[in-house]
Design an enzyme around this catalytic site. Structure first.
Site, short mmCIF file in Angstrom:
data_model
loop_
_atom_site.label_atom_id
_atom_site.label_comp_id
_atom_site.label_asym_id
_atom_site.label_seq_id
_atom_site.Cartn_x
_atom_site.Cartn_y
_atom_site.Cartn_z
N GLU A 105 11.72 35.22 -32.50
CA GLU A 105 12.01 35.64 -31.14
C GLU A 105 13.47 36.05 -30.88
O GLU A 105 13.74 36.87 -30.03
CB GLU A 105 11.64 34.51 -30.17
CG GLU A 105 10.16 34.17 -30.14
CD GLU A 105 9.32 35.30 -29.58
OE1 GLU A 105 9.78 35.99 -28.65
OE2 GLU A 105 8.19 35.48 -30.07
N SER A 491 -36.37 -10.55 -15.80
CA SER A 491 -36.08 -11.98 -15.86
C SER A 491 -34.61 -12.29 -16.08
O SER A 491 -34.21 -13.45 -16.00
CB SER A 491 -36.91 -12.64 -16.96
OG SER A 491 -38.25 -12.72 -16.56
#
Length: 859
Positions: A105, A491
């Site tokens: 860059e 149960s």
């Protein structure tokens, strides 16, 4: 001679005069040009300056950072947000990563003041030649300025603003700070913002572990992330990588050997998710919803961090136990067949995976891998009934017969076909299947369960959720069964009925008749006839025995005759149950209401902690983007010492320093002795007495020692209490249990309420999952059951009558039972009646009853 020399000098002067004028003219032009340029720059600056932001405002502009969710021991659970970003400092960047971006860059990044005149001249020449601004010339600092403050419009005024702003940034920040801002800010494609997130997304590794070739790949992405990223376009990415590597070599960042090595490094990239340390997607979704209600859309971008109550070891145990249990269940129900079939010549499948046609490999890769299962294609059936397979990653392995022989043909949820005799009965070459890794190595045939389930564990002392798995795989179904599934607990609900019975003056030795019950009820059906799982009636039974053996009829009579429905509902509401869990009829005794697994774990915590109601929570703390604590949970906690004693002792006399030193390590003052120590403690309210909680816990401990939960004895612990549960028609299977440190509940069932199938009860379907979870969750933890509280006495009783034993009672008919000291049975001798229902002694279950007197049908 002197005359001649003078004439020669005069001639030279005449020759130099025109040159001097040209030099003066050129100098003047340069001066004018310089002044014009300076004036233009100054003018341009004052033209754009009013619209330029202050460079230091970059410090105040927050980057969009996703919500990050952690376990209580700091392991990352999930990142939630549109943008994936992992912030790094300059010191976190490997040098070759910095070099790659500089080469790609801005080769003079560490030299120029924000604007590179060489780049400007290059862009200017291009502008005069073509009339466009297509040539870049923007430095890293200019790109940073543009991405923070400006647009990407190709206008001359934008370029001016960019240049001046870049210069201002260079005056405010160091080069190292600018580079760090740049690599954290830029977009790399595939929702990855910042180089660290890009390394995770494309290579599945942290930034510190990438190599030079991968760094060059990432640096090459920036000019056009959608076109140059290695997932979208490997060819373009390879071209850009070569360019960056060449620049790095040219600038001396890497030598020829490193260049050659990086150039031949394979460009292999695929999308990777967040590098999560812990799988808890259902917890993450609970947190996301809560954060969204608190902070709105800022949840996804403001950089919040959430610390949960989840314990990573327990969470991993929950994930493993639930998946393993559901896979075992689906083995019992039969094999539904392959995922699909690859239409290909079998000979091609014998070739190395790398030589397979691209379309064949793409077809195989299209299948997903839920629940940790592996996708494979069958490539051969062997004489020993094993099968050759190739996994999605190209690995060749074998399915042994023992991993195939389970695969009876699935017919429906109630029925499966005969056991296969050969591998050919199950598999064919070219079929795509699931394979699961097995202990000891290798693989076995598998399939995704159609049944679902949940595991949830809660700290009974403050309600913190230690582990939660809401289904087999979050990618298949996001429905959280741990919190959202309202199912009949069967149960497993009975202990709460028995607690209400104790509150009404009953005892563990109270005799209850286990006999047919016929009730006319408009709420249930015209005539309600509950039955026991075995189909038998057991006559008179002590309350403890009725719970241990999960007798339905005795439990219904205990509710209707000894407790009262209204009394039971009023007793149970403070446990945390909603009205849906508390039907006002006889089915309440058998868990006929609706409750979630989290509801049950919360309610069992009351027994585990000695009688206090806690509220489950999962968010322990919320931390803001600036590391400020925005929220800290303050749950109501169980604190026995915080309760002021009813019979407070006189204030002790002052102690000397020597006396204080002797008791310093053992002195535990309660709220009566030192109320100031507990002034700021938020206390969980007591909802049942300590004695009631202890009696129920002790009765539930017998469920594991000798009742329907005795498979849990394989854990080798004596501090566990629990209860099985199976709803009507075996639609839901449950097991819930606890010690003083952990309350955990397991649920299994079909989302469409289909029956689980023959033999699928709580003890067979849910209990093994609970055992697998607790084995890991309690590993190395000392046993911790609540100690016997004051007000409990042990009395020798007659097994048959439940009354205190007499000297004349046979030894075989006597046992010790525990009671509240103010509620020991006082029995008068009455003439006994003949038992019309089998026998008062409970026989051992027949072989065809499997292991339990399970509590199946409600009706």
């Amino acid at each position: 001679m002197q005359k001649a020399m003078k004439q020669g000098t005069s001639g030279i002067r005449r020759l130099k005069a025109p040159g001097r004028r040209w030099l003066i003219l050129l100098g003047g032009l340069i001066a004018i040009g310089t002044m014009s340029t300076v004036s233009a720059v100054i003018g341009a600056y004052y033209y754009v300056a009013p619209g330029l932001p202050a460079a230091e405002t970059i410090r105040q502009i927050p980057l969009q950072i996703p919500l990050r969710i952690f376990s209580r021991d700091g392991r990352l659970i999930e990142e939630v947000g549109e943008r994936r970003r992992i912030l790094v400092t300059f010191e976190d960047l490997p040098q070759f990563v910095v070099d790659a971006f500089v080469a790609a860059e801005d080769r003079r990044f560490f030299e120029h003041p924000g604007v590179d005149y060489q780049g400007v001249l290059r862009a200017g020449l291009n502008f005069f030649a073509s009339g466009s601004l297509s040539q870049g010339g923007s430095t890293i600092t200019q790109q940073l300025a543009r991405d923070y403050f400006l647009t990407r419009e190709r206008l001359f005024t934008r370029k001016l603003r960019e240049a001046f702003l870049a210069y201002k940034i260079e005056q405010e920040f160091t080069k190292q700070e600018i580079m760090a801002l740049f690599v954290n800010k830029m977009f790399f494609g595939q929702r990855a913002y910042g180089v660290a997130a890009a390394a995770q997304v494309y290579f599945g590794k942290p930034l510190s572990e990438i190599n030079v070739a991968e760094a060059a790949t990432l640096a090459g992405v920036l000019p056009a992330p959608s076109e140059y990223n290695p997932v979208r376009s490997p060819a373009n990415a390879s071209m850009r990588r070569a360019y960056v590597l060449d620049r790095m070599n040219e600038l001396g960042f890497i030598d020829d050997e490193q260049f050659d090595e990086a150039m031949v490094f394979p460009l292999v990239s695929q999308l990777h998710g967040t590098a999560n340390d812990l799988s808890a997607p259902y917890v993450a979704e609970m947190v996301r919803r809560e954060m969204l209600s608190r902070y709105g859309d800022a949840t996804y971008a403001a950089g919040y961090r959430v610390l949960t109550t989840v314990d990573s070891r327990m969470q991993e145990a929950a994930n493993y136990a639930l998946r393993n249990g559901l896979l075992q269940f689906t083995h019992r129900r039969g094999y539904r067949g392959p995922l699909g079939s690859l239409e290909v010549d079998p000979q091609i499948l014998q070739a190395p995976y790398e030589e397979w046609p691209d379309e064949l490999r793409v077809s195989l890769q299209a299948y997903t891998n839920p629940g940790g299962l592996s996708v494979a294609v069958v490539t051969g059936i062997n004489e020993d009934n094993s099968a050759d397979i190739v996994l999605q990653n190209g690995l060749r392995t074998v399915l042994p017969w023992r991993g195939i022989s389970w695969a009876r043909r699935f017919i429906d949820t109630e029925t499966s076909g005969p056991a296969p005799e050969t591998a050919d009965d199950v598999l064919k070459v070219g079929e795509v299947i699931y394979a699961m890794p097995v202990k000891g190595g290798g693989y076995a045939l598998a399939q995704v369960p159609q049944a679902q389930g949940a595991v949830v564990a809660v700290d009974p002392n403050d309600g913190g959720i230690s582990a939660l798995a809401g289904g087999f795989d979050f990618s298949i179904s996001k429905f959280n069964r741990a919190t959202q599934a309202a199912r009949q607990p069967g149960s497993s609900f009975k202990p709460f009925i028995y607690s209400a019975a104790l509150e009404q003056g009953n005892t563990p030795a109270t005799i209850v008749m286990d006999a047919p019950v016929v009730i006319n009820s408009s709420e249930l059906e015209a005539v309600w006839r509950p039955v026991n799982y075995s189909g038998r009636f057991y006559g008179e039974q002590r309350m403890r025995e009725a719970l241990v053996r999960s007798m339905n009829l005795a439990s219904v009579r205990l509710l209707l005759n000894n407790t009262g429905i209204g009394n039971a509902v009023r007793h149970l509401a403070p446990f945390g149950f909603s009205d849906a869990a508390l039907p006002r009829n006889g089915s309440l005794a058998l868990g006929g209401g609706n409750a979630s697994p989290l509801d049950m774990a919360q309610a069992y915590s009351v027994f585990a902690n000695g009688g206090y109601a806690i509220k489950p929570y999962v968010i322990d703390a919320i931390i803001g983007p600036d590391d400020e604590v925005l929220y800290r949970a303050s749950p109501s906690v169980v604190c026995h010492e915080c309760e002021a004693q009813q019979d407070a002792q006189p204030e002790p006399l002052p102690m000397s320093l020597e006396q204080m030193a002797e008791v310093a390590l053992s002195y535990r003052p309660d709220a009566t002795a030192a109320p100031e120590l507990y002034a700021d403690v938020s206390l969980a309210p007591r909802v049942i007495s300590e004695q009631n909680a202890y009696l129920i816990s002790d009765m539930m401990r017998d469920v594991i020692l000798r009742g329907t939960g005795r498979r849990a004895l394989t854990l080798g612990r004596r501090d566990l209490s629990g209860k099985t549960g199976t709803s009507n028609d075996r639609r839901d299977a449950w097991f819930g249990g606890f010690n003083a440190n952990l309350s955990a509940v397991v649920y299994v069932g079909y989302d469409n309420f289909e029956p689980l199938g023959p033999g699928e009860e709580g003890s067979r379907t849910a209990l093994p999952i609970w055992i697998d979870f607790m084995r890991i969750a309690l590993r190395d933890a000392p046993e911790h059951a609540l100690p016997m509280p004051e007000g409990i006495v042990s009395v020798k009783i007659s097994k048959s009558t439940g009354c205190p034993a007499k000297a004349s009672d046979p030894a075989a008919d006597t046992m010790f039972e525990i009671f509240m000291s103010d509620n020991v049975p006082q029995c008068e001798m009455v003439e006994t009646q003949t038992d019309p229902f089998n026998t008062t002694e409970v026989p051992e279950p027949d072989a065809d009853e499997k292991q339990d007197e399970e509590d199946d049908p409600l009706f």
